[in-house]
Design a protein around this motif. Sequence first.
Motif, PDB file in Angstrom:
ATOM      1  N   CYS A   1      -9.921   1.468  -4.780  1.00  0.00           N
ATOM      2  CA  CYS A   1      -9.930   0.568  -5.929  1.00  0.00           C
ATOM      3  C   CYS A   1     -11.351  -0.431  -5.781  1.00  0.00           C
ATOM      4  O   CYS A   1     -11.731  -0.419  -4.635  1.00  0.00           O
ATOM      5  CB  CYS A   1      -8.874  -0.279  -5.918  1.00  0.00           C
ATOM      6  N   ASP A   2     -11.679  -1.360  -6.829  1.00  0.00           N
ATOM      7  CA  ASP A   2     -12.852  -2.293  -6.551  1.00  0.00           C
ATOM      8  C   ASP A   2     -12.351  -3.587  -7.298  1.00  0.00           C
ATOM      9  O   ASP A   2     -13.259  -4.016  -7.803  1.00  0.00           O
ATOM     10  CB  ASP A   2     -13.974  -1.465  -6.954  1.00  0.00           C
ATOM     11  N   TYR A   3     -11.215  -4.207  -7.140  1.00  0.00           N
ATOM     12  CA  TYR A   3     -10.707  -5.483  -7.420  1.00  0.00           C
ATOM     13  C   TYR A   3     -11.069  -6.616  -6.884  1.00  0.00           C
ATOM     14  O   TYR A   3     -10.949  -7.624  -7.089  1.00  0.00           O
ATOM     15  CB  TYR A   3      -9.324  -5.538  -7.720  1.00  0.00           C
ATOM     16  N   GLY A   4     -11.440  -6.208  -5.568  1.00  0.00           N
ATOM     17  CA  GLY A   4     -11.672  -7.392  -4.532  1.00  0.00           C
ATOM     18  C   GLY A   4     -10.423  -7.742  -3.896  1.00  0.00           C
ATOM     19  O   GLY A   4     -10.139  -8.786  -3.471  1.00  0.00           O
ATOM     20  N   GLY A   5      -9.555  -6.982  -3.512  1.00  0.00           N
ATOM     21  CA  GLY A   5      -8.202  -7.241  -3.103  1.00  0.00           C
ATOM     22  C   GLY A   5      -8.346  -7.243  -1.643  1.00  0.00           C
ATOM     23  O   GLY A   5      -9.126  -7.059  -1.023  1.00  0.00           O
ATOM     24  N   THR A   6      -7.269  -8.204  -1.247  1.00  0.00           N
ATOM     25  CA  THR A   6      -7.262  -8.550   0.168  1.00  0.00           C
ATOM     26  C   THR A   6      -5.936  -8.004   1.005  1.00  0.00           C
ATOM     27  O   THR A   6      -5.556  -8.343   2.131  1.00  0.00           O
ATOM     28  CB  THR A   6      -7.082 -10.103   0.302  1.00  0.00           C
ATOM     29  N   SER A   7      -5.027  -7.133   0.080  1.00  0.00           N
ATOM     30  CA  SER A   7      -3.993  -6.580   0.726  1.00  0.00           C
ATOM     31  C   SER A   7      -4.278  -5.349   1.292  1.00  0.00           C
ATOM     32  O   SER A   7      -5.620  -4.708   1.173  1.00  0.00           O
ATOM     33  CB  SER A   7      -2.904  -6.356  -0.127  1.00  0.00           C
ATOM     34  N   TRP A   8      -3.559  -4.544   1.903  1.00  0.00           N
ATOM     35  CA  TRP A   8      -3.669  -3.020   2.427  1.00  0.00           C
ATOM     36  C   TRP A   8      -3.213  -2.176   1.395  1.00  0.00           C
ATOM     37  O   TRP A   8      -2.899  -0.880   1.849  1.00  0.00           O
ATOM     38  CB  TRP A   8      -3.346  -3.006   3.858  1.00  0.00           C
ATOM     39  N   THR A   9      -2.955  -2.480   0.412  1.00  0.00           N
ATOM     40  CA  THR A   9      -2.493  -1.514  -0.653  1.00  0.00           C
ATOM     41  C   THR A   9      -3.466  -0.551  -1.275  1.00  0.00           C
ATOM     42  O   THR A   9      -4.360  -1.043  -1.703  1.00  0.00           O
ATOM     43  CB  THR A   9      -1.797  -2.113  -1.807  1.00  0.00           C
ATOM     44  N   THR A  10      -3.125   0.899  -1.026  1.00  0.00           N
ATOM     45  CA  THR A  10      -4.012   1.678  -1.550  1.00  0.00           C
ATOM     46  C   THR A  10      -3.388   2.208  -2.997  1.00  0.00           C
ATOM     47  O   THR A  10      -2.474   1.817  -3.298  1.00  0.00           O
ATOM     48  CB  THR A  10      -4.054   2.946  -0.610  1.00  0.00           C
ATOM     49  N   ARG A  11      -4.503   2.866  -3.501  1.00  0.00           N
ATOM     50  CA  ARG A  11      -4.082   3.306  -4.817  1.00  0.00           C
ATOM     51  C   ARG A  11      -2.887   4.041  -4.732  1.00  0.00           C
ATOM     52  O   ARG A  11      -1.814   3.967  -5.695  1.00  0.00           O
ATOM     53  CB  ARG A  11      -5.288   3.999  -5.378  1.00  0.00           C
ATOM     54  N   GLU A  12      -2.780   4.941  -3.886  1.00  0.00           N
ATOM     55  CA  GLU A  12      -1.552   5.890  -3.848  1.00  0.00           C
ATOM     56  C   GLU A  12      -0.087   5.021  -3.650  1.00  0.00           C
ATOM     57  O   GLU A  12       0.770   5.290  -4.092  1.00  0.00           O
ATOM     58  CB  GLU A  12      -1.485   6.668  -2.648  1.00  0.00           C
ATOM     59  N   GLU A  13      -0.359   3.910  -2.771  1.00  0.00           N
ATOM     60  CA  GLU A  13       0.889   3.039  -2.641  1.00  0.00           C
ATOM     61  C   GLU A  13       0.928   2.210  -3.861  1.00  0.00           C
ATOM     62  O   GLU A  13       2.303   2.019  -4.128  1.00  0.00           O
ATOM     63  CB  GLU A  13       0.455   2.259  -1.312  1.00  0.00           C
ATOM     64  N   ALA A  14       0.040   1.883  -4.242  1.00  0.00           N
ATOM     65  CA  ALA A  14       0.384   0.997  -5.666  1.00  0.00           C
ATOM     66  C   ALA A  14       1.062   1.942  -6.708  1.00  0.00           C
ATOM     67  O   ALA A  14       1.972   1.506  -7.539  1.00  0.00           O
ATOM     68  CB  ALA A  14      -1.072   0.532  -6.183  1.00  0.00           C
TER      69      ALA A  14
END
Length: 271
Positions: free
Chosen positions: A36-49
């Motif tokens: 993803c490219d939102y500027g996230g700070t968690s370790w959530t991947t697209r699959e996990e999301a």
Amino acid sequence: MSPSPKERAQTERFAEIYQRSQLPVMKLVERSVCGCDYGGTSWTTREEADENAAQLGLGSGVRLLDLGSGSGWPALYWAQTTGCAVMLTDPPFDGLTLAARRAADDGLRESCYFAVASGAALPFPDGSFDAISHSDVLCCLPDKLEVLQACHGVLRQGARMVFSVISISPGLDETDYQRAVDSGPPFVEAEQDYPALLAQSGWVIDQRREVTDNFAATYSRLIDAEAGQVDALLELFGEAGLAERQVGQREKIRAISDGVLCREIFDVVRG
């Protein structure tokens, strides 16, 4: 209660990270690491999301509250892919400003709302939401029980909260415990384990998933991705700053690999 100096420093640090994460090199790294490219700070991947969205039952007509939203990952992704309505909250105004801009760019103005708010003092009536999420947020907050209690109040009866959290592995000796504290998020220590905190605040655990191996793999991808962008990162952080960043990353991946830090996802129901 006013925030402590450590909490204020944490808020300022995240505000800086949210701004920096919008730079092209950081978005390039994020796409390699989490998809993803939102500027996230968690370790959530697209699959996990995607898995978490299914657990939460997100879809049109569902009102989701997301805590510690920062610049919008994964809340804005869920609004776009599931059609749910999302309330994004965080203390730093900077992150929410970036999230609002991204929501507008993605055509999500009508389904996304924003509130500068602490997770322990949510400014919403009881039963306002159908689902709650937070991604690696509790490990960055000192008042974990208060946050869980506040979430319990604003969620409707029988609805779900899904969250990921980094914690200190149980049964460590003093040396490894201190390694976990030093390598983990600023407020990784908890007064009780998370099952006890959840029970005390009225939640019923439906599912508890150990995802430490995925965490280690994601962190390794981060190190590899940044190794491929050294010139741009040197320009961004400077030589000393990048060296310090790399030392910290190596210490953290060792702590994860050695089993002193763990990461879990809890799927809980409001009792």
